[in-house]
Design an enzyme around this catalytic site. Structure first.
Site, PDB file in Angstrom:
ATOM      1  N   GLU A 450     -54.683 -31.153  16.849  1.00  0.00           N
ATOM      2  CA  GLU A 450     -53.541 -31.284  17.763  1.00  0.00           C
ATOM      3  C   GLU A 450     -54.054 -31.677  19.144  1.00  0.00           C
ATOM      4  OE1 GLU A 450     -50.399 -28.349  20.046  1.00  0.00           O
ATOM      5  OE2 GLU A 450     -50.849 -27.900  17.945  1.00  0.00           O
ATOM      6  N   GLU A 455     -48.099 -29.947  28.642  1.00  0.00           N
ATOM      7  CA  GLU A 455     -47.181 -28.825  28.460  1.00  0.00           C
ATOM      8  C   GLU A 455     -46.954 -28.211  29.834  1.00  0.00           C
ATOM      9  OE1 GLU A 455     -47.920 -26.511  24.497  1.00  0.00           O
ATOM     10  OE2 GLU A 455     -49.881 -27.039  25.350  1.00  0.00           O
TER      11      GLU A 455
END
Length: 572
Positions: A450, A455
């Site tokens: 990932e 974020e």
């Protein structure tokens, strides 16, 4: 007449001589000097911030390596094969070396000095040298400033194929193996010897948890025919060997050590060896942990054997790159995301999130060139929503949007960027990220890999995060970095462009064109574990509500809340 004939005979003699000269092969030209160091693996004694060693061998005069502010310091390059070194060019930053050596080595252990000075001038130094080796090092002993050593470029010139010859090819891929024991349980499913020889850094071999957490422990492979071994690469799991040998054998029974250590370091070990045999074995005699022995990769290089050619590795993006995919989100107000690019990903999110992702009901175009991903406070039924202890019904208290390119666009390497305006409020969690495409065919997270490009937590919109997750480092142990805007500004006040430049050497994250975090593949492998990102990924946009990391919403969280996306682009 006789004089004329003599002149004619002389002419024939000269002509014959000329033809003989023309027919003779030309003398062998001296091998041309070439740049050997570009893009090769570089390591250093230390690194200041994001100024890593590979930046000195990327042929980019705008990137550099810098060391800690101390003496001595060094930077070295692995040329991949022995070479005749003829010239070294050092392009110093203002922090240069007054006293330093240029050294060469065949094994990165024993060094030979080919240039030495105590009066370094800085600037660009073009040094004529003469030496043979696979490794070349600048070893600084006295700084010219209070700062460290810093090089825009460290270039090594010469001719490949010195006394050490060309490096051997990968002999171990796909070859059959055996081991003292193998693990297969919930912690390590089918961790058989073959997993160490598949050139897949996300699968591994491990000794059995019921019978194999003892000394000695071993794993071996059959190369199919006798081979001359010159290199072994071990990528250890945290369960590594403190003491071990690399052994060779003609028959799988009679073993001869060609490498031995009692101070194994774990992580990635690249061992220069020399030996001949059909079988090769890692024979561990002392574990570094209470657990067994475990290897993500056991690679053997050399000549001979009966090698199986592995699939080709992906190519790095061109420079300069070209735009290969984009969505500018143009279209009328209320329009839905382009189905040829994005597919909705309905359902609940992981990490104890509170939302239910709808089938594009919460995603639309605003008519001004933006995608709007909207989180709403509304009760929605879903089989994966929390169960109400009183009514027994399963409901989610929020809806939101999540979509991806898994079915429409997958890619390996490139520059990936998006311009986004994030929302503010406790419990909100906007993200732009990528997942390894093998997740869609059943490989579980985090073994697929990932790559989180950005974020932001709505409870702290002055901080953003970029992170990677892999089997050896994931969740709270993922490798990443928080960063802020100049002046500690609020990310939710305006649009910002996040990008990840991803290639075979690592990932560089940037915000509005400013580098905020870099990951060096070699450094990760040597300090954290295997790098598993050299395969296709797909992109994801989502706006989560709640969860373990952002925490819950509260009375002040605004609903609806909107994450706006101006564009998403991929360059290769």
């Amino acid at each position: 007449m006789r004089a004329l004939l003599r002149r004619f005979a002389l002419f024939l003699t000269l002509a014959a001589s000329l033809l003989t000269f023309i027919a003779l092969p030309a003398p062998s030209a001296q091998a041309a000097e070439v740049l050997l160091s570009q893009g090769k693996t570089a390591t250093a004694s230390s690194t200041e911030g994001d100024f890593n060693a590979r930046s000195a061998v990327d042929s980019d005069p705008g990137t550099r390596w810098s060391s800690a502010f101390a003496d001595p310091q060094w930077i070295q390059i692995d040329l991949g094969a022995s070479a005749e070194i003829t010239r070294v060019v050092l392009n110093w930053e203002a922090a240069y070396g007054r006293a330093f050596r240029i050294e060469v080595s065949s094994d990165a252990q024993r060094w030979t000095t080919v240039h030495q000075t105590a009066t370094g001038t800085g600037g660009t130094q073009n040094l004529a040298v003469s030496g043979t080796g696979r490794y070349v090092r600048m070893y600084g002993t006295e700084r010219a400033t209070p700062y460290g050593y810093s090089l825009w470029e460290f270039q090594v010139y010469g001719t490949a194929g010195g006394s050490g010859g060309e490096p051997g090819r990968l002999l171990s891929y796909g070859r059959p193996g055996a081991a003292s024991s193998s693990q297969s349980d919930g912690n390590c499913w089918e961790c058989t010897p073959a997993r160490a020889f598949d050139r897949d850094p996300a699968s591994r071999w491990a000794t059995s948890s019921t019978t194999g957490w003892t000394d000695p422990g071993w794993i071996s492979l059959d190369l199919g025919a006798t081979a001359q071994i010159d290199k072994v690469v071990l990528q250890w799991d945290p369960a590594y060997a403190k003491s071990f040998q690399i052994q060779v054998s003609p028959n799988g029974t009679d073993w001869t050590p060609i490498y031995s250590t009692t101070s194994g370091t774990g992580f990635k070990q690249t061992l220069t060896v020399s030996g001949s045999g059909r079988h090769v074995r890692m024979y561990g005699t002392e574990r570094a942990t209470p657990y067994g022995y475990s290897l993500w990769e056991f690679q053997v290089y050399g000549t001979g054997g009966d090698p199986i050619t592995p699939p080709p590795l992906p190519s790095d993006p061109a420079n300069p790159p070209r735009l290969v995919w984009s969505d500018e989100f143009d279209g009328g107000a209320g329009g839905k995301p382009d189905a040829s690019k994005w597919r909705a990903d309905p359902g609940t999110g992981p990490n104890n999130e509170l939302e239910y992702y709808t089938d594009h009901r919460n995603a639309s175009l605003d008519g001004s060139g933006h995608l709007v991903m909207e989180a709403r406070k509304e009760v929605t039924a879903g089989s994966s929503c929390p169960r109400d202890p009183l009514s027994g019904s399963t409901t989610c208290q929020y809806t939101s949007a999540r979509m991806n390119t898994g079915a429409t666009f997958q890619f390996t390497y490139g520059r990936v960027e998006a311009r986004i305006k994030v929302p503010k409020g406790n419990g909100l969690w906007p993200a732009f990220w990528m997942m390894g495409a093998d997740f869609l065919t059943g490989r579980p997270w985090p073994y697929n890999g990932e790559i989180d490009i950005v974020e932001v937590l709505g409870k702290d919109v002055k901080t953003a995060y970029s992170t990677v997750h892999a089997p050896a480092y994931n969740g709270g142990g993922g490798i990443g970095s928080p960063y802020t805007l100049p002046g500690n500004a609020d990310f939710s006040d305006d649009f910002h462009t996040w990008a990840a430049d991803w290639n075979s050497k690592g990932i560089t994250y940037s915000l509005d064109g400013r580098t905020v975090f870099s990951l060096d593949k070699d450094q990760v492998e040597q300090t954290r574990g295997p790098w598993i990102f050299d395969h296709p990924h797909y992109m994801i946009l989502n706006l989560a509500v709640g969860g373990d990391w952002p925490g819950p919403t509260d009375a002040g969280t605004p609903f609806p809340s909107k994450m706006l996306v101006d564009f998403v682009r991929v360059y290769q």
